[in-house]
Motif scaffolding. Structure first.
Motif, short mmCIF file in Angstrom:
data_model
loop_
_atom_site.label_atom_id
_atom_site.label_comp_id
_atom_site.label_asym_id
_atom_site.label_seq_id
_atom_site.Cartn_x
_atom_site.Cartn_y
_atom_site.Cartn_z
N GLY B 141 0.81 -1.21 0.00
CA GLY B 141 0.00 0.00 0.00
C GLY B 141 0.85 1.26 0.00
O GLY B 141 0.45 2.30 -0.54
N GLU B 142 2.02 1.21 0.61
CA GLU B 142 2.92 2.36 0.56
C GLU B 142 3.34 2.64 -0.87
O GLU B 142 3.46 3.79 -1.29
CB GLU B 142 4.16 2.11 1.42
N ARG B 144 1.59 1.81 -3.55
CA ARG B 144 0.40 2.31 -4.22
C ARG B 144 0.17 3.80 -3.92
O ARG B 144 -0.14 4.58 -4.81
CB ARG B 144 -0.78 1.49 -3.73
N ASN B 145 0.36 4.19 -2.66
CA ASN B 145 0.02 5.56 -2.26
C ASN B 145 1.14 6.57 -2.44
O ASN B 145 0.87 7.76 -2.48
CB ASN B 145 -0.42 5.57 -0.79
N ARG B 146 2.38 6.10 -2.50
CA ARG B 146 3.48 7.07 -2.51
C ARG B 146 4.45 6.93 -3.68
O ARG B 146 5.08 7.92 -4.07
CB ARG B 146 4.33 6.94 -1.23
N TYR B 168 -0.83 -2.73 -7.19
CA TYR B 168 0.09 -2.11 -6.23
C TYR B 168 1.08 -1.11 -6.81
O TYR B 168 1.47 -0.18 -6.14
CB TYR B 168 0.91 -3.20 -5.52
N PHE B 175 -3.06 7.72 -2.71
CA PHE B 175 -3.31 8.99 -2.01
C PHE B 175 -2.43 10.11 -2.55
O PHE B 175 -2.91 11.20 -2.84
CB PHE B 175 -3.08 8.78 -0.51
N PHE B 176 -1.13 9.83 -2.66
CA PHE B 176 -0.22 10.87 -3.16
C PHE B 176 0.14 10.63 -4.62
O PHE B 176 1.08 11.22 -5.14
CB PHE B 176 1.07 10.89 -2.33
N ARG B 250 10.39 10.70 -5.36
CA ARG B 250 10.04 10.99 -3.96
C ARG B 250 10.04 9.72 -3.13
O ARG B 250 10.30 9.71 -1.93
CB ARG B 250 8.63 11.59 -3.88
N PHE B 251 9.64 8.61 -3.80
CA PHE B 251 9.53 7.33 -3.10
C PHE B 251 9.73 6.24 -4.16
O PHE B 251 9.00 6.20 -5.15
CB PHE B 251 8.14 7.19 -2.48
#
Lengths: 569, 438
Positions: B141-142, B144-146, B168, B175-176, B250-251
């Motif tokens: 999920g990290e 997916r979101n970041r 994923y 989110f981001f 960023r990630f």
């Protein structure tokens, strides 16, 4: 069930105000009863021995994903300490991160009968429960982490205490959790971007809320619900020189507030492993103890409790939901580093660490832990812990007792430091001659933690009506002891009873008992907004569905014990 | 009316998709349709309906034919075999529940055997590497979101983990990462032009077996240090560019598979990949994750971890756990002729092991526990068919990012067929009797 009568021991119990008086303890149907209520008991002759309630561990990392990462990535931790299968016992291994079976046996051998897992990532709750299921003997609970949870950050930013509370109630149920834990509030979310919040007023990236607001918001929601335990916090800026001011700022969030609950808890904030948060200086070279500043504040503020996090001077494995700290530590000691960020919720890191008596900073850390405990005025509010395994393994508790109960033992250790002059100059330890007695030890390891957890109706004393958890140590408090005799006596209980069942007989484990998993079941008013938010976040951002999030089933929790809280209004 | 079961977990790969919907017949006994699953996952569910599925244990006869026997006889044979062996080997455990794994470990401990899972031929090298240098990772999920930098190294999710990229990594809007794939840069490192490589912004067609050099070259490039003109067949300009792509995110995340774990250099490849990830954390946020194969191979490693402290290849023949891959690992034990009984469950070594190891299995007293007939069941003395975990019985499993998800039961197993757990429980009980242990 067999009745037991433990006769003629020296009993230490802060609840009954017994300071080593000779007394009998009776157990029937799993509970402590008046001695007149047992008819044909088996008699345990405890003359010349110390009798206490079973120990209560308030903060240890003993089950769950980061503990297991530690086990898996450190095969070297099993060298020279494996124990083969024995009668009544499974195979054991591990020093700083023992296997689950060894964890259960080792706590029992120290006289402990209850332990709390200090940080449960909600998404990994099943893992925590599986490990607790495989940890014999101990009643256990786990604290889900909230301090970096997106729901919480948003509700607190909007000052929606009812929603924060409703979400906490929902998550405690979904994860079968015990209390509200907050680790490096805001800082761990910042770590999602490789950043951190070191001070209580540093805003969390994107969420635009500060650690101080998170702490206050969680305290408010915790008391709104009236949970058994207070907010359990690991503050910001852990482990850095000069961090004691941050710790004082964190503790100030509790000022002026009172506990509201039906569990007999009088405090509203538990700051864990304060040893790691009591550092002065502004770099490692001028690192010094600020234990007095921190413990003075705690002594004065009766709504705060703390556990110490004693450094035991061992090679150990650090692990915390404070993700940025573990990265920082790995940059410092250049040892292997595990990181595990958890979507929407938290993160974790694991790094091995050697607290060497040859290193000046480690010596001062050792001194700080002891100073905090020795300068504490109310042993019912300052508890013994090593933040297992962060400052050292819990199996070193007897050694900590030795240091706390004997100034001579401390003196010997100070002399053994390679840089003992520097350690003495940077701390107060050499000037403290206080020696704790067993009455104070019983408060710091049993009655105090039980009360702070809202569990004094079950644990922590030998009052008729509480669970039949009794430890008998082969230690005569009326005799003189060398420091090493103290350590030896508390390393292995002679007898241990858990809920009325004999677990240890003459130092040998004879039963796995019938352990329970403690969790808190909170009823709140129906909250449609929170339910909608939960559904939305699971639909859009989680990688598991809402239907697959909640932990239930006997394969995770064979023997649940729910503390019920009615927070409907 | 047909009935639809939602939130079903797919018991195929380490992606462990948990959004499958299964449509059942009116009587709830047949699977009619499987929604959301990939082609392989859907086939898993339909396969449970196979008519020719064995429903009783089958014992091999001296002439090579099979005779059906009762579960009682199967339990007796298995218990006798394990209890009487000096050093039995219990292998597999990767496509069954953690509860079954746990009972298997207890049996191994009781019989003084060795227990191993499929990591031994898969991501075991990853586990060795993380024992050397750790592993900075995260949940899916990290990503997916970041995540805005996705690297697939030595793996081909388009075919092996078909929904990995859409759930994923590359495509989802998190989110981001509201722009989905448009907000991400994708690097694929693979000597082949795979279907995954075709999706990449940057495809590094590394020379086969030269991953180690390329990984170290990226570490060098990160620091802006000198590189030769080409490394592993890649021009240095491309390497400097790739390093810049990684740093500027960023990630980021590196997903890696068997292309690096089981090719030349093995665990040293992963050491280098992890060190690259660590070093990237001085510039930005970076993580790394193995693409685990079997849906619960991670889970067996976790269970072994908390019960013994080691993730695979555990030797309990002395009553305590020892771990030394190469010595205590399955293929090595078989090839050296060190074990005198072989028990396999929830995997298919017969199809994947070197032929000498498979031959060795065929010579030993052996039991294979599997819902279907496989190459392993055909070389074993006894085949015990069981319920299909994740379809006919539930149980806990761990996703490739260690997230535990409780599998669901969708339909009943064929009448009279035991589950892994039931069969193992009975074997354990019988072994306790044979050994005189309470």
């Amino acid at each position: 069930m067999t009745e037991y009568l433990i006769k003629n021991g020296f009993v230490f119990d802060p609840v009954l105000k017994l300071k080593g008086e000779k007394a009998d303890v009776a157990i029937r149907d799993g509970k402590i009863v008046e001695t007149t209520e047992v008819k044909k008991p088996k008699v345990i002759d405890a003359s010349g021995m110390t009798v206490m309630a079973g120990g209560v561990e308030i903060h240890a990392h003993i089950a769950g994903p980061k503990v297991n990462s530690g086990r898996i990535f450190r095969p070297e931790d099993k060298l020279f300490n494996t124990v083969p299968v024995k009668k009544n016992m499974r195979a054991q291994g591990g020093f700083s991160i023992p296997t689950t079976y060894k964890t259960g046996y080792a706590y029992a051998q120290l006289g402990y009968t209850t332990a709390m897992e200090a940080a449960m990532p909600p998404l990994f709750a099943r893992h925590v429960h599986e490990e607790m299921r495989d940890t014999p003997i101990l009643d256990e609970g786990a604290y889900p982490v909230f301090g970096n949870n997106w729901f919480v950050l948003e509700y607190i930013k909007n000052r929606e205490v009812e929603n924060t509370a409703a979400y906490i109630a929902w998550l405690l149920r979904a994860t079968k959790g015990y209390a509200v834990k907050s680790v490096n509030p805001g800082g761990t979310e910042a770590w999602g971007w490789g950043l951190n919040c070191l001070q209580v007023n540093d805003p969390v990236p994107y969420f635009d809320v500060t650690p101080d607001e998170i702490t206050r918001g969680l305290i408010e929601a915790n008391e709104y619900l009236g949970l058994p335990h207070s907010l359990h916090i690991h503050g910001n800026n852990l482990g850095n020189p000069g961090n004691y001011t941050t710790t004082l700022d964190t503790l100030k969030a509790a000022s002026g507030q009172k506990a509201k609950n039906k569990f007999g808890r009088e405090t509203i904030l538990h700051h864990t492993h304060v040893q790691f948060h009591s550092y002065g200086g502004d770099k490692w070279a001028n690192f010094e103890s600020k234990a007095r500043e921190i413990i003075d504040y705690i002594n004065k503020h009766k709504n705060i409790t703390a556990d110490v996090g004693f450094v035991t001077l061992d090679e150990t494995t650090t692990m915390t939901a404070d993700g940025p700290f573990e990265y920082h530590l790995s940059q410092l000691n250049h040892l292997k580093w595990v990181n595990a960020d958890v979507e929407l919720e938290t993160a974790a890191g694991v790094v091995p660490y050697v607290y060497s008596p040859d290193i000046f900073v480690c010596g001062v850390q050792w001194a700080i832990g002891l100073e905090i405990a020795l300068l504490a005025k109310d042993p019912m509010r300052v508890f013994i812990s090593t933040d297992h395994p962060n400052a050292g393994p819990f199996t070193r508790y007897p050694r900590i007792l030795k240091w706390l109960m004997s100034a001579k033992a401390r003196e010997e250790q100070i002399k053994a430091f390679k840089q003992s002059d520097k350690v003495v100059n940077s701390s107060e330890i050499a000037g403290i001659d206080r020696e704790l007695d067993l009455y104070e030890v019983a408060a710091m390891t049993r009655a105090g933690p039980a009360k702070c957890l809202g569990l004094s109706h079950l644990y922590g004393s030998l009052k008729p009506g509480v669970d039949g958890d009794v430890a008998v140590y082969d230690f005569n408090p009326e005799k003189e002891h060398t420091p090493d005799q103290i350590e030896k006596a508390f390393s292995s209980v002679k007898y241990l009873f858990k809920r009325g069942e004999k677990i240890i007989d003459n130092h040998e484990i004879v039963s796995h008992g019938n352990k329970r998993t403690l969790w808190v079941d909170v009823k709140v008013n129906e909250n449609l907004q929170v339910m909608r938010d939960i559904q939305e976040k699971f639909m859009k951002y989680y990688t598991v569905t809402l239907g697959n999030y909640e932990v239930h089933g006997r394969h995770f929790i064979p023997n649940p014990f729910a503390l019920e809280v009615d927070a409907t209004r | 009316m047909t009935k639809t079961v939602t939130d079903v977990i797919c018991p195929f790969c380490g992606t462990l998709c948990d959004d499958i919907e299964v449509v059942l017949s009116d009587d709830g006994k047949k699977i009619l349709e499987v929604v959301n699953a990939c082609a392989i996952g859907a086939q898993k569910f339909h396969h449970a309906m196979a008519e020719d599925r064995p429903k009783k244990p089958r014992m091999k006869q001296p002439d090579g034919t099979y005779k059906e026997v009762s579960y009682d006889e199967a339990v007796e044979y298995t218990a006798q075999m394990l209890a009487n062996a000096k050093k039995p080997l219990l292998y597999g455990w990767s496509s069954t529940s953690c509860e079954a794994d746990s009972i298997g470990n207890e049996i191994t401990e009781l019989c003084g055997g060795c227990v191993d899972n499929t990591a031994a031929v898969c991501h075991g090298t990853t586990l060795i590497a993380l024992q050397d240098v750790g592993v900075p990772s995260c949940t899916l999920g990290e990503v997916r979101n970041r995540a805005d930098r996705i690297i697939y190294w030595g793996c081909n999710p388009a075919h092996a983990h078909p929904r990995h990229m859409s759930r994923y990594s590359i495509f989802p809007r998190g989110f981001f990462t509201g722009k989905g794939s448009q907000s991400r840069k994708v690097i694929v490192v693979d000597p082949r032009v795979t279907d995954t490589a075709k999706l990449a912004d940057y495809h590094y067609q590394v020379e086969q077996g030269r991953d180690y050099e390329l990984l170290q070259a990226f570490r060098t490039a990160l620091k802006g240090e000198w590189l030769p003109d080409t490394v592993a067949g890649i021009p240095k300009e491309k390497i400097y560019e790739g390093a810049e792509v990684m740093k500027s995110g960023r990630f980021g995340i590196i997903f890696f598979g068997m292309g690096v774990t089981q090719s030349l250099s093995k665990n040293h490849n992963i050491d280098a990949a992890i060190c690259l990830t660590k070093e990237l954390n001085t510039y930005t946020k970076f993580t790394i994750m193995p693409m685990r194969g079997h849906y619960n191979v991670t889970g067996h490693g976790e269970v072994l971890g908390w019960q013994y402290g080691f993730p695979y290849s555990v030797d309990i023949s002395r009553g305590y756990a020892r771990y030394n891959p190469g010595d205590t690992s399955t293929i090595d034990l078989l090839l050296r002729g060190e074990v005198d009984a072989f028990f396999s469950i929830a995997t298919d070594p017969g199809a994947h092991f070197p032929i000498d190891a498979v031959r060795r299995i065929s010579e030993l007293p052996s039991v294979a526990v599997d819902p279907f007939i496989t190459p392993t069941t055909e070389v074993s003395k006894l085949h015990v068919p069981v319920a299909f975990v994740g379809i006919e019985v539930g149980g806990n499993a761990y996703r490739m990012d260690n997230v535990p998800i409780d599998c669901r039961k969708v339909i009943d197993p064929p009448e009279g067929v035991l589950t892994d757990e039931q069969f193992l429980e009975r074997v354990l009980k019988r072994i306790r009797e044979l050994k005189g242990v309470k």
